[in-house]
Scaffold this motif. Structure first.
Motif, PDB file in Angstrom:
ATOM      1  N   GLY A 145       0.824  -1.193   0.000  1.00 52.29           N
ATOM      2  CA  GLY A 145       0.000   0.000   0.000  1.00 52.29           C
ATOM      3  C   GLY A 145       0.864   1.252   0.000  1.00 52.29           C
ATOM      4  N   ILE A 191      -7.185   2.668  -6.137  1.00 53.10           N
ATOM      5  CA  ILE A 191      -6.937   1.279  -5.730  1.00 53.10           C
ATOM      6  C   ILE A 191      -5.953   0.648  -6.705  1.00 53.10           C
ATOM      7  CG2 ILE A 191      -7.966  -1.019  -5.554  1.00 53.10           C
ATOM      8  CD1 ILE A 191     -10.509   0.298  -4.542  1.00 53.10           C
ATOM      9  N   ARG A 192      -4.927   0.030  -6.151  1.00 49.10           N
ATOM     10  CA  ARG A 192      -4.072  -0.854  -6.932  1.00 49.10           C
ATOM     11  C   ARG A 192      -4.590  -2.287  -6.757  1.00 49.10           C
ATOM     12  NH1 ARG A 192       0.894   1.153  -8.668  1.00 49.10           N
ATOM     13  NH2 ARG A 192       1.653   3.066  -7.671  1.00 49.10           N
ATOM     14  N   GLU A 206      -5.823  -6.050  -3.177  1.00 52.89           N
ATOM     15  CA  GLU A 206      -6.182  -4.640  -3.362  1.00 52.89           C
ATOM     16  C   GLU A 206      -5.480  -3.803  -2.303  1.00 52.89           C
ATOM     17  OE1 GLU A 206     -10.321  -3.884  -3.235  1.00 52.89           O
ATOM     18  OE2 GLU A 206     -10.744  -4.762  -5.198  1.00 52.89           O
ATOM     19  N   THR A 207      -4.888  -2.693  -2.731  1.00 51.24           N
ATOM     20  CA  THR A 207      -4.260  -1.755  -1.802  1.00 51.24           C
ATOM     21  C   THR A 207      -4.584  -0.328  -2.236  1.00 51.24           C
ATOM     22  OG1 THR A 207      -2.189  -1.573  -3.048  1.00 51.24           O
ATOM     23  CG2 THR A 207      -2.341  -3.343  -1.408  1.00 51.24           C
ATOM     24  N   LEU A 208      -4.384   0.619  -1.338  1.00 48.20           N
ATOM     25  CA  LEU A 208      -4.570   2.033  -1.652  1.00 48.20           C
ATOM     26  C   LEU A 208      -3.247   2.679  -2.034  1.00 48.20           C
ATOM     27  CD1 LEU A 208      -7.025   3.432   1.066  1.00 48.20           C
ATOM     28  CD2 LEU A 208      -7.459   3.181  -1.388  1.00 48.20           C
ATOM     29  N   ASP A 209      -3.330   3.680  -2.887  1.00 54.18           N
ATOM     30  CA  ASP A 209      -2.186   4.528  -3.210  1.00 54.18           C
ATOM     31  C   ASP A 209      -2.734   5.873  -3.663  1.00 54.18           C
ATOM     32  OD1 ASP A 209       0.438   5.354  -3.591  1.00 54.18           O
ATOM     33  OD2 ASP A 209       1.020   3.489  -4.569  1.00 54.18           O
TER      34      ASP A 209
END
Length: 276
Positions: A145, A191-192, A206-209
């Motif tokens: 993230g 979202i990545r 899923e991660t945030l960036d």
């Protein structure tokens, strides 16, 4: 402005130009580049890298973004149980490994990745490659993230007092402005999504960036910083080139992006009130 070159640049030509722009031995430098913008270079990307390493010397470190956009969800808007076609397309997405080619980052970055002794960070989409004295330190940690934030090679380069070399590209390609946005109170988010192997099982993560700027603020922030800092553009062949210290840029960009993003938020809120 110079016209097209009839004779290719050599390694000694480039070494002389790097000294002119301010590169010195012992620096840690991340290069964002467009080889085609330079014009003819004898030996192409390999010569550009060799000339940079010559100037940086054995105590310096050369870094390049080696992002892998092919490791991404081909159907990002599809949530829930996928149909057969989406499953097929997702199954075709490669899982990241250190030898996976970089896409869209240019010949210089890919050539650096392939060098013997080059090291690469482990993020599935936002890796960097580095070679030189600080390479292992720079690529050692990168969280899934906020992959361009403080716990990343960009954060480490910042802490080391690194520099950014923009070679034939603008601030829309300057990842340190994304780094600066992670430090603002209300960054734009995205979202990545990428596949990973866990204990022999392939799963989607899923991660945030921080989100994409799409030319909205980064060119303005970069230009304003260069004007205030007295950054001078130097022509390398046919390509405009700037060497930028990361820490002063991040300090300025964090403040300026905070202002600009707050203004965006205020404008969006006013628009919603008007439409209510």
């Amino acid at each position: 402005m110079t016209g097209p070159r009839t004779q290719g640049l050599t390694q000694p030509d480039l070494v002389a130009r790097w000294h002119t722009i301010g590169l010195r031995a012992g620096m840690s430098v991340i290069v964002h580049s467009s080889l085609s913008r330079i014009g003819r270079v004898e030996g192409a990307a390999a010569t550009v890298i060799a000339s940079l390493r010559t100037v940086l010397g054995p105590t310096g470190t050369l870094v390049a973004p080696t992002f892998t956009w092919q490791v991404t969800d081909p159907a990002p808007s599809r949530v829930g149980i996928p149909d057969v076609e989406v499953m097929r397309r997702r199954a075709a997405v490669p899982t990241y490994h250190p030898d996976l080619p970089s896409t869209g980052m240019g010949a210089v970055a890919e050539s650096l990745r392939c060098l013997p002794g080059s090291m690469r960070s482990a993020h599935p989409q936002a890796s960097v490659a580095a070679i030189g004295a600080r390479a292992a330190d720079i690529v050692r940690r990168q969280t899934l993230g906020f992959a361009v934030g403080p716990t990343s090679p960009f954060g480490r380069l910042h802490d080391l007092g690194g520099h950014i070399l923009l070679l034939g590209v603008g601030h829309d390609r300057n990842t340190f402005l994304h780094y600066a946005e992670t430090l603002t109170p209300n960054p734009r988010l995205r979202i990545r999504r990428f596949p990973r192997e866990f204990d022999g099982e392939r799963v989607w993560v899923e991660t945030l960036d921080v989100g994409n700027d799409n030319g909205r603020h980064f060119p303005t922030v970069g230009r304003e910083f260069e004007e205030r800092a007295g950054i001078e553009e130097v022509m390398i062949g046919d390509a405009p080139c700037r060497l930028i210290p990361a820490q002063p840029l991040v300090d300025f960009a964090t403040r300026r992006l905070t202002e600009l993003l707050h203004a965006d938020h205020s404008h969006d809120s006013l628009d919603k009130l008007r439409r209510a």
